[in-house]
Design a protein around this motif. Structure first.
Motif, PDB file in Angstrom:
ATOM      1  N   PRO A 194       2.990   0.966   6.119  1.00 37.30           N
ATOM      2  CA  PRO A 194       4.081   1.850   5.730  1.00 37.30           C
ATOM      3  C   PRO A 194       3.863   2.377   4.315  1.00 37.30           C
ATOM      4  O   PRO A 194       3.427   1.628   3.438  1.00 37.30           O
ATOM      5  CB  PRO A 194       5.318   0.936   5.753  1.00 37.30           C
ATOM      6  CG  PRO A 194       4.892  -0.351   6.317  1.00 37.30           C
ATOM      7  CD  PRO A 194       3.419  -0.401   6.398  1.00 37.30           C
ATOM      8  N   GLY A 195       4.145   3.641   4.133  1.00 35.48           N
ATOM      9  CA  GLY A 195       4.065   4.226   2.795  1.00 35.48           C
ATOM     10  C   GLY A 195       2.673   4.624   2.354  1.00 35.48           C
ATOM     11  O   GLY A 195       2.493   5.066   1.234  1.00 35.48           O
ATOM     12  N   ALA A 196       1.664   4.455   3.225  1.00 38.85           N
ATOM     13  CA  ALA A 196       0.301   4.814   2.829  1.00 38.85           C
ATOM     14  C   ALA A 196       0.064   6.302   3.117  1.00 38.85           C
ATOM     15  O   ALA A 196       0.699   6.862   3.999  1.00 38.85           O
ATOM     16  CB  ALA A 196      -0.700   3.963   3.601  1.00 38.85           C
TER      17      ALA A 196
ATOM     18  N   HIS B  81     -11.807  -2.023   0.482  1.00 36.89           N
ATOM     19  CA  HIS B  81     -11.569  -0.949   1.442  1.00 36.89           C
ATOM     20  C   HIS B  81     -12.727  -0.855   2.432  1.00 36.89           C
ATOM     21  O   HIS B  81     -13.849  -1.258   2.117  1.00 36.89           O
ATOM     22  CB  HIS B  81     -11.465   0.407   0.725  1.00 36.89           C
ATOM     23  CG  HIS B  81     -10.099   0.688   0.192  1.00 36.89           C
ATOM     24  ND1 HIS B  81      -9.689   0.240  -1.027  1.00 36.89           N
ATOM     25  CD2 HIS B  81      -9.043   1.369   0.722  1.00 36.89           C
ATOM     26  CE1 HIS B  81      -8.445   0.637  -1.238  1.00 36.89           C
ATOM     27  NE2 HIS B  81      -8.026   1.322  -0.189  1.00 36.89           N
TER      28      HIS B  81
ATOM     29  N   LYS C 135      -2.333 -13.432   3.007  1.00 42.00           N
ATOM     30  CA  LYS C 135      -3.318 -12.922   2.045  1.00 42.00           C
ATOM     31  C   LYS C 135      -2.693 -11.733   1.333  1.00 42.00           C
ATOM     32  O   LYS C 135      -2.281 -10.776   1.999  1.00 42.00           O
ATOM     33  CB  LYS C 135      -4.597 -12.481   2.772  1.00 42.00           C
ATOM     34  CG  LYS C 135      -5.356 -13.610   3.433  1.00 42.00           C
ATOM     35  CD  LYS C 135      -5.997 -14.481   2.384  1.00 42.00           C
ATOM     36  CE  LYS C 135      -6.684 -15.691   2.947  1.00 42.00           C
ATOM     37  NZ  LYS C 135      -8.018 -15.454   3.421  1.00 42.00           N
ATOM     38  N   PRO C 136      -2.581 -11.783   0.013  1.00 45.11           N
ATOM     39  CA  PRO C 136      -1.988 -10.648  -0.689  1.00 45.11           C
ATOM     40  C   PRO C 136      -2.851  -9.398  -0.519  1.00 45.11           C
ATOM     41  O   PRO C 136      -4.083  -9.504  -0.478  1.00 45.11           O
ATOM     42  CB  PRO C 136      -1.947 -11.099  -2.144  1.00 45.11           C
ATOM     43  CG  PRO C 136      -2.809 -12.295  -2.230  1.00 45.11           C
ATOM     44  CD  PRO C 136      -3.016 -12.857  -0.864  1.00 45.11           C
ATOM     45  N   LEU C 137      -2.217  -8.248  -0.422  1.00 43.81           N
ATOM     46  CA  LEU C 137      -2.973  -6.994  -0.339  1.00 43.81           C
ATOM     47  C   LEU C 137      -3.331  -6.562  -1.753  1.00 43.81           C
ATOM     48  O   LEU C 137      -2.520  -6.687  -2.668  1.00 43.81           O
ATOM     49  CB  LEU C 137      -2.126  -5.918   0.335  1.00 43.81           C
ATOM     50  CG  LEU C 137      -1.862  -6.108   1.825  1.00 43.81           C
ATOM     51  CD1 LEU C 137      -0.972  -4.988   2.351  1.00 43.81           C
ATOM     52  CD2 LEU C 137      -3.162  -6.135   2.616  1.00 43.81           C
ATOM     53  N   ALA C 138      -4.557  -6.074  -1.909  1.00 46.50           N
ATOM     54  CA  ALA C 138      -5.000  -5.640  -3.240  1.00 46.50           C
ATOM     55  C   ALA C 138      -4.111  -4.493  -3.723  1.00 46.50           C
ATOM     56  O   ALA C 138      -3.635  -3.692  -2.913  1.00 46.50           O
ATOM     57  CB  ALA C 138      -6.454  -5.168  -3.156  1.00 46.50           C
TER      58      ALA C 138
ATOM     59  N   VAL D 196      -4.914  -1.909  -5.108  1.00 47.22           N
ATOM     60  CA  VAL D 196      -5.506  -0.582  -4.883  1.00 47.22           C
ATOM     61  C   VAL D 196      -5.218  -0.035  -3.492  1.00 47.22           C
ATOM     62  O   VAL D 196      -5.546   1.112  -3.195  1.00 47.22           O
ATOM     63  CB  VAL D 196      -7.041  -0.599  -5.107  1.00 47.22           C
ATOM     64  CG1 VAL D 196      -7.362  -0.767  -6.564  1.00 47.22           C
ATOM     65  CG2 VAL D 196      -7.707  -1.673  -4.266  1.00 47.22           C
ATOM     66  N   ILE D 197      -4.618  -0.849  -2.615  1.00 45.59           N
ATOM     67  CA  ILE D 197      -4.292  -0.353  -1.271  1.00 45.59           C
ATOM     68  C   ILE D 197      -2.869   0.207  -1.323  1.00 45.59           C
ATOM     69  O   ILE D 197      -1.912  -0.534  -1.528  1.00 45.59           O
ATOM     70  CB  ILE D 197      -4.394  -1.490  -0.215  1.00 45.59           C
ATOM     71  CG1 ILE D 197      -5.799  -2.093  -0.232  1.00 45.59           C
ATOM     72  CG2 ILE D 197      -4.036  -0.962   1.164  1.00 45.59           C
ATOM     73  CD1 ILE D 197      -5.991  -3.289   0.693  1.00 45.59           C
ATOM     74  N   PRO D 198      -2.710   1.520  -1.160  1.00 41.18           N
ATOM     75  CA  PRO D 198      -1.374   2.095  -1.306  1.00 41.18           C
ATOM     76  C   PRO D 198      -0.486   1.770  -0.108  1.00 41.18           C
ATOM     77  O   PRO D 198      -0.945   1.788   1.027  1.00 41.18           O
ATOM     78  CB  PRO D 198      -1.651   3.606  -1.376  1.00 41.18           C
ATOM     79  CG  PRO D 198      -2.948   3.796  -0.702  1.00 41.18           C
ATOM     80  CD  PRO D 198      -3.724   2.528  -0.827  1.00 41.18           C
ATOM     81  N   ARG D 199       0.772   1.433  -0.374  1.00 37.95           N
ATOM     82  CA  ARG D 199       1.738   1.155   0.696  1.00 37.95           C
ATOM     83  C   ARG D 199       3.114   1.005   0.084  1.00 37.95           C
ATOM     84  O   ARG D 199       3.242   0.956  -1.150  1.00 37.95           O
ATOM     85  CB  ARG D 199       1.372  -0.114   1.499  1.00 37.95           C
ATOM     86  CG  ARG D 199       1.684  -1.436   0.825  1.00 37.95           C
ATOM     87  CD  ARG D 199       0.569  -1.918  -0.025  1.00 37.95           C
ATOM     88  NE  ARG D 199       0.840  -3.212  -0.633  1.00 37.95           N
ATOM     89  CZ  ARG D 199       0.045  -3.787  -1.493  1.00 37.95           C
ATOM     90  NH1 ARG D 199      -1.066  -3.205  -1.874  1.00 37.95           N
ATOM     91  NH2 ARG D 199       0.356  -4.941  -2.011  1.00 37.95           N
ATOM     92  N   SER D 200       4.130   0.874   0.944  1.00 36.08           N
ATOM     93  CA  SER D 200       5.480   0.623   0.454  1.00 36.08           C
ATOM     94  C   SER D 200       5.463  -0.691  -0.309  1.00 36.08           C
ATOM     95  O   SER D 200       4.794  -1.642   0.097  1.00 36.08           O
ATOM     96  CB  SER D 200       6.457   0.472   1.613  1.00 36.08           C
ATOM     97  OG  SER D 200       6.391   1.600   2.427  1.00 36.08           O
TER      98      SER D 200
ATOM     99  N   VAL E  46       5.902  -4.306   1.274  1.00 42.23           N
ATOM    100  CA  VAL E  46       4.814  -4.963   2.018  1.00 42.23           C
ATOM    101  C   VAL E  46       3.857  -5.571   0.995  1.00 42.23           C
ATOM    102  O   VAL E  46       3.173  -4.854   0.276  1.00 42.23           O
ATOM    103  CB  VAL E  46       4.078  -3.947   2.921  1.00 42.23           C
ATOM    104  CG1 VAL E  46       2.908  -4.609   3.630  1.00 42.23           C
ATOM    105  CG2 VAL E  46       5.046  -3.357   3.928  1.00 42.23           C
TER     106      VAL E  46
ATOM    107  N   ALA F 278      -0.712  -9.564   4.143  1.00 41.84           N
ATOM    108  CA  ALA F 278      -0.954  -9.499   5.578  1.00 41.84           C
ATOM    109  C   ALA F 278      -1.408 -10.872   6.040  1.00 41.84           C
ATOM    110  O   ALA F 278      -1.909 -11.668   5.242  1.00 41.84           O
ATOM    111  CB  ALA F 278      -2.011  -8.448   5.893  1.00 41.84           C
TER     112      ALA F 278
ATOM    113  N   LEU G 111       2.180  -7.822   8.977  1.00 44.41           N
ATOM    114  CA  LEU G 111       2.377  -7.453   7.568  1.00 44.41           C
ATOM    115  C   LEU G 111       3.482  -8.342   7.031  1.00 44.41           C
ATOM    116  O   LEU G 111       4.483  -8.579   7.709  1.00 44.41           O
ATOM    117  CB  LEU G 111       2.799  -5.992   7.460  1.00 44.41           C
ATOM    118  CG  LEU G 111       1.779  -4.968   7.949  1.00 44.41           C
ATOM    119  CD1 LEU G 111       2.374  -3.569   7.901  1.00 44.41           C
ATOM    120  CD2 LEU G 111       0.507  -5.026   7.111  1.00 44.41           C
TER     121      LEU G 111
END
Lengths: 144, 672
Positions: free
Chosen positions: A39-41, A91, B625-628, B630-634, B637, B640, B650
C-alpha cells in the motif's frame, strides 16, 4: 576504460524488449514467488517478496523501465517471471526472462539522450536492440 | 527465581567456562594471525590477544582461581612486552604463547571436572618469564623525536598508544586526525564505522572524545590514524564520515625496512573446547532461521504437488507411505523452526553479570558502600535484545550509584544502614520482560524537579506544574547539564535512554519516595523477531496486527452501524467506536466498497478504532522482518512476515494505523 575493454551485463527480457544491467550491481537472480502489493507504493512497484528470508522491494521492470507503460503490473500469486536482485539495495527487478551475461565493448554502446530516463545507452547489433539501464536511475524513479 | 548472591556455584562455573572458551578461541585466532604475519607483529592481532588474556585474568581472579589468574598475569606481561616493542615476534615467542594457551585450556578442563583451584605447569610459567626477561635490554625509550600532538590529546595517550604512534612515525606512515561529529543518541554505529574504516586503511592508533561540542545534540570524537604514505586522506575521511581531517607533523625518521625474524610455519594450536558451548556469530543464527523459513516454504510446495500426485495414485501402500513420510517431515520442519529460534535466546544473567561487575568496580571510587542483588537472572531474552539493553540498563544503574545512593556517612545520619542497597528484579509479564531496578537512596522530590526544570527553561513560567513531576527526568537537557561525573559518564541523559528503549518497542517508568529511594521499571518485548499477531485477510491479502495493539474482535450487525458525518460508527462496550475498512484505509481495496462485517478493535493508549476485515485467520507467532526505509509504502506498514504456508503477510503497526485513521484533536470520534 581502454578501447575494446568491455563491461559485463546481465541481459534480460521485459515487456518484449531486451535490457542489460551491469553485473557488478546484481547480487543474483531468483524465480519470482509470492509478491504482495505494498500500500502507498508508486505504480512501478509490484510489491514486496522474500528471498532467502529477507524482504525485498520488487520493481516491475515493464513499468520501471518505461518500455510499455500501459502494461499491467503483475501482482499476487506465485506468478511467473524472475527476480534480478540488486546488490546492496534491498530491491529486486521483476523481469520476464533471464537471457545471458554478455561482455559489451564500450565503443559498441551508443549513449542514450538525456530524456531516455533509465536507459543509459543502446547496443544495436544482433537480433534486437539491447538497452543498457542504470540501476540508480531505476531505483531513483521508484523511490520518487 | 534465584537470588544472585546465593546462586549455585555450578551456574557461575558454567558461565566462566563458556566465557573462557570464547576467549581461548579469540586468542587462538589472533595467534594464528600473528604466525602468518612474519616479523612485524600486526598491532590488531597482538592487541586482540592481549585483551583476551587480560579478560581471562580478570575472570579467573573474580572466580577465585588464583593459579590461573597468576599464570594469565605472566602471559599478559609477555604480550604487553610484545605489543610495546620490548620483545620481537619470533618463533620462540609464538611457541611459548601456544604452549601457554594449551595450558589454560587444560586447566579449564580441570575446573570443569570439579577441581577448586588447579595449579598450572611451572615449566611454562618459567619459560614465559625467561622470554620476557630476554627482551628487557631492548626497551624502547622516548627520545622526544615523535610526532607533535595537540596538548589535550597528548595528555590522554596511553603508553601503548604513544608506542604505536612512534612506531607509525618510524615506519614512515602518515599520521592524521579525523574529526567526527555524531548525533548523541546514536553515535555508537557512526563511531564504529569510522574506527573500522581508519583501521582498514592503516592503523587506528587511538580514539579521543571531546574537542568542540557546542551543539548539545552532537558528540565529537577525534580518531588518530597511521596510514601508508600513498593513502588519500580525503577518501578515508569521506568513507569514515569525518567532518574534517588533518595531517600531523612528523618528527620521526622513516624506517627503511628491517629484516623479518624467521618464523615457524606451524604453531601448535589446540582446538579443544572446554565448556560444552560454542560461540556462533549472530549472522549464522539468522541464516539458520532464514533457511528454516525457506524449508517451510518448500514443505508447502511439496504438500501441494504431493496432494495432486497422490490423488491419482492407485498403489494404496505407496500412497500411505508417502503420506506418512510427509507427516514426519512436517513435524521435523516445525520442530526445527522452533529450535532455530530458540538458539537466539540467552539467559539475562549474561547481562546482569556485567552490571554487577560495573557496580563492584565503581562503588569504591565514589566512596559508596552497597550490595547489589539480582533476582530472575535465568529469564531468557533474545540475544540481540540483551545486547541492545546493556547501555540503557547500565545508564540507570550508574545513575542510581551516582545520584541515588547516599555516601555512608549521610546514610548513617538519616538512620539508614551504611551500605546502600540496589536490587534488580527480572521477570516476564506476558510477552514482555520487565527489569525493575530499585535503590534505597535519597529519592526524588517532585517540587525540586519542577524547580530545576523551570530554572533550565524546560518548563516555561506560564506552564502549570506537570501532574507527574518525575516524568521531567526524561526531558532532554534535564539530567545532563548539572553534573557530568566520571560515573554518569558521557553526559547522555535519561531522555536518550527512553528514546533507545522506544526503538526496542519498550518503555521506562520511574517512581520515587523522597528519603526512601527510586525505582526504574524498564519493559521490553522478549524478542523483536517473533511477534504474536492476529492474522487477518482482506481483499485477498494477509495482514498481521501485533496482538499487543488489538483489544478484541467481533462480528458486527450492519444494522447497528450508523454514519456520523464522514465516519461510520458502531456502539461497542457502551461507547461509540469509529469504524474503517482496513483494506480501503491502506489503499488495498476500492473506495466505496461495502464494509466487511468482521471488526478488529485496535487500541493504543487512549486511541481506539474498529477496522473491518474479510476474515480472521487466527493468532500466530510470526517472524517479522522490518522493511528497509528505501522501500516506499504507507507508513502504517512496517514489516513483512513469511507465514508457515508460504504466504507473505504485511505487518501493520497499530499505533500508526490509529494515528492516520483518527483525525487529530478532541473532536475526533475515537475514545481518548
Amino acid at each position: 576504460m581502454s578501447p575494446g575493454a568491455g563491461e559485463a551485463y546481465l541481459v534480460f527480457r521485459a515487456g518484449g524488449e531486451r535490457f542489460g544491467l551491469a553485473v557488478d550491481r546484481v547480487q543474483g537472480v531468483a524465480r519470482a514467488r509470492q509478491i504482495v502489493p505494498l500500500p502507498g507504493a508508486p505504480p512501478e512497484y509490484a510489491g514486496v517478496t522474500f528471498v532467502r528470508g529477507e524482504p525485498l522491494g520488487v520493481l516491475d521492470a515493464v513499468r520501471a523501465l518505461g518500455c510499455r507503460p500501459e502494461a499491467a503490473v503483475r501482482i499476487g500469486g506465485a506468478g511467473g517471471g524472475f527476480l534480478v536482485i540488486l546488490e546492496g539495495e534491498r530491491h529486486a527487478l521483476l523481469v520476464d526472462r533471464i537471457e545471458s551475461v554478455e561482455e559489451i565493448p564500450a565503443e559498441a554502446l551508443t549513449p542514450a539522450s538525456a530524456e531516455s530516463g533509465t536507459v543509459r545507452g543502446i547496443v544495436s547489433s544482433g537480433e534486437s536492440a539491447l538497452r543498457i539501464v542504470s540501476v540508480d536511475e531505476v531505483l531513483g524513479g521508484g523511490k520518487r | 527465581m534465584k537470588r544472585a548472591g546465593q546462586k549455585d556455584e555450578a551456574l557461575h562455573r558454567k558461565d566462566f567456562l563458556a566465557e573462557t572458551d570464547g576467549l581461548l578461541e579469540e586468542s587462538r585466532d589472533a595467534l594464528a594471525d600473528l604466525a602468518k604475519a612474519g616479523g612485524e607483529p600486526p598491532p590488531g592481532a597482538v592487541n586482540a590477544l592481549f585483551r583476551a588474556i587480560h579478560s581471562l585474568k580478570g575472570l579467573s581472579a573474580m572466580m577465585g582461581f588464583s593459579g590461573l589468574a597468576g599464570f594469565t598475569h605472566e602471559l599478559e606481561g609477555l604480550l604487553d612486552a610484545l605489543r610495546m616493542g620490548r620483545i620481537d615476534l619470533s618463533g620462540d615467542v609464538l611457541e611459548v604463547v601456544a604452549e601457554a594457551l594449551e595450558a589454560v585450556a587444560v586447566t579449564a578442563g580441570r575446573i570443569q571436572a570439579g577441581e577448586q583451584d588447579p595449579e598450572l605447569p611451572h615449566g611454562t610459567a618459567a619459560r614465559i618469564r625467561r622470554t620476557v626477561a630476554a627482551g628487557r635490554s631492548r626497551d624502547v625509550a622516548d627520545d622526544g623525536s615523535g610526532p607533535r600532538l595537540p596538548p589535550d590529546v597528548d595528555r590522554m595517550l596511553t603508553d601503548y598508544e604513544r608506542h604505536r604512534l612512534r612506531e607509525s612515525a618510524r615506519r614512515g606512515r602518515r599520521l592524521a586526525f579525523f574529526t567526527l561529529e555524531l548525533p548523541v543518541d546514536s553515535f555508537e554505529s557512526g563511531l564504529r564505522k569510522a574506527m573500522d574504516e581508519v583501521a582498514r586503511s592503516g592503523e587506528l592508533i587511538g580514539t579521543f572524545p571531546g574537542g568542540g561540542g557546542r551543539d548539545p545534540t552532537r558528540i565529537v570524537f577525534r580518531l588518530l590514524g597511521g596510514l601508508p604514505p600513498e593513502t588519500p586522506l580525503d577518501v578515508v575521511a569521506s568513507l569514515a564520515g569525518a567532518s574534517s581531517s588533518e595531517l600531523l607533523e612528523c618528527g620521526g625518521t622513516a624506517l627503511q625496512g628491517e629484516p623479518a625474524a624467521p618464523l615457524p610455519t606451524q604453531v601448535p594450536l589446540s582446538v579443544r573446547a572446554t565448556g560444552g558451548t560454542v560461540r556462533v556469530p549472530l549472522e549464522k543464527l539468522e541464516q539458520l532461521v532464514n533457511l528454516t523459513g525457506e524449508l517451510a516454504f518448500s514443505r508447502s510446495a511439496l504438500k501441494r504437488s504431493l496432494g495432486k500426485v497422490l490423488s491419482s495414485a492407485t498403489d494404496r501402500t505407496a500412497r500411505f507411505e508417502a503420506q506418512k513420510a510427509f507427516a514426519d517431515l512436517d513435524r521435523t520442519v516445525t520442530a526445527l523452526g522452533r529450535a532455530a529460534l530458540a538458539t537466539r535466546f540467552v539467559p539475562v544473567e549474561q547481562l546482569t553479570a556485567r552490571l554487577s561487575r560495573v557496580v563492584a568496580s565503581m562503588a569504591p571510587s565514589l566512596g559508596k558502600e552497597l550490595t547489589f542483588d539480582v533476582y530472575g537472572g535465568e529469564t531468557e531474552v533474545d540475544k540481540v535484545l540483551a545486547e541492545e539493553l546493556a547501555d540503557p540498563l547500565l545508564h540507570i544503574v550508574r545513575n542510581a550509584l551516582d545520584h541515588g545512593i547516599e555516601p555512608p556517612g549521610e546514610r548513617e545520619a538519616r538512620g539508614k544502614p551504611r551500605a546502600g542497597r540496589l536490587t534488580l528484579m527480572v521477570e516476564t509479564r506476558g510477552r514482555m520482560v520487565v527489569f525493575t531496578l530499585a535503590d534505597d537512596g535519597r529519592g526524588m522530590e517532585g517540587e525540586k524537579l519542577i524547580r530545576r526544570a523551570r530554572e533550565k527553561g524546560l518548563l516555561s513560567p506560564f506552564e502549570p506544574d506537570p501532574p507527574d513531576p518525575l516524568e521531567l527526568v526524561f526531558l532532554s537537557g534535564f539530567s545532563t547539564a548539572e553534573r557530568v561525573s566520571e560515573v554518569s559518564g558521557r553526559g547522555v541523559g535519561l531522555d536518550v535512554v527512553r528514546a533507545n528503549l522506544a526503538k526496542l518497542k519498550g518503555n521506562v517508568r520511574v517512581t520515587s519516595t523522597p528519603g526512601r529511594g527510586t525505582t526504574f521499571e524498564v519493559q521490553v518485548p522478549m524478542t523483536l523477531v517473533l511477534v504474536e499477531s492476529l492474522l487477518v485477510r482482506t481483499e485477498g491479502f494477509y495482514l498481521a496486527l501485533p496482538t499487543s495493539g488489538v483489544r478484541r474482535a467481533f462480528r458486527a450487525d450492519p444494522a447497528r452501524v450508523e454514519r456520523r458525518g464522514e465516519t461510520a460508527v458502531i456502539v461497542d462496550e457502551g461507547e461509540p467506536l469509529p469504524l474503517f475498512s482496513l483494506a480501503t484505509h491502506l489503499g488495498l481495496g476500492s473506495v466505496g466498497a461495502a464494509m466487511d462485517d468482521t471488526v478488529v478493535v485496535v487500541e493504543q493508549g487512549s486511541l481506539r478504532a474498529g477496522f473491518t476485515v474479510s476474515s480472521i485467520e487466527g493468532m500466530e507467532d510470526v517472524i517479522v522482518k522490518p522493511l528497509a526505509d528505501v522501500i516506499p509504502r504507507s507508513r502504517e506498514v512496517t514489516g513483512a512476515a513469511e507465514l508457515p504456508g508460504g504466504s507473505v503477510a504485511l505487518t501493520v503497526d497499530p499505533g500508526l494505523l490509529l494515528e492516520s485513521a483518527l483525525p487529530r484533536g478532541p473532536s475526533n470520534g475515537g475514545k481518548r
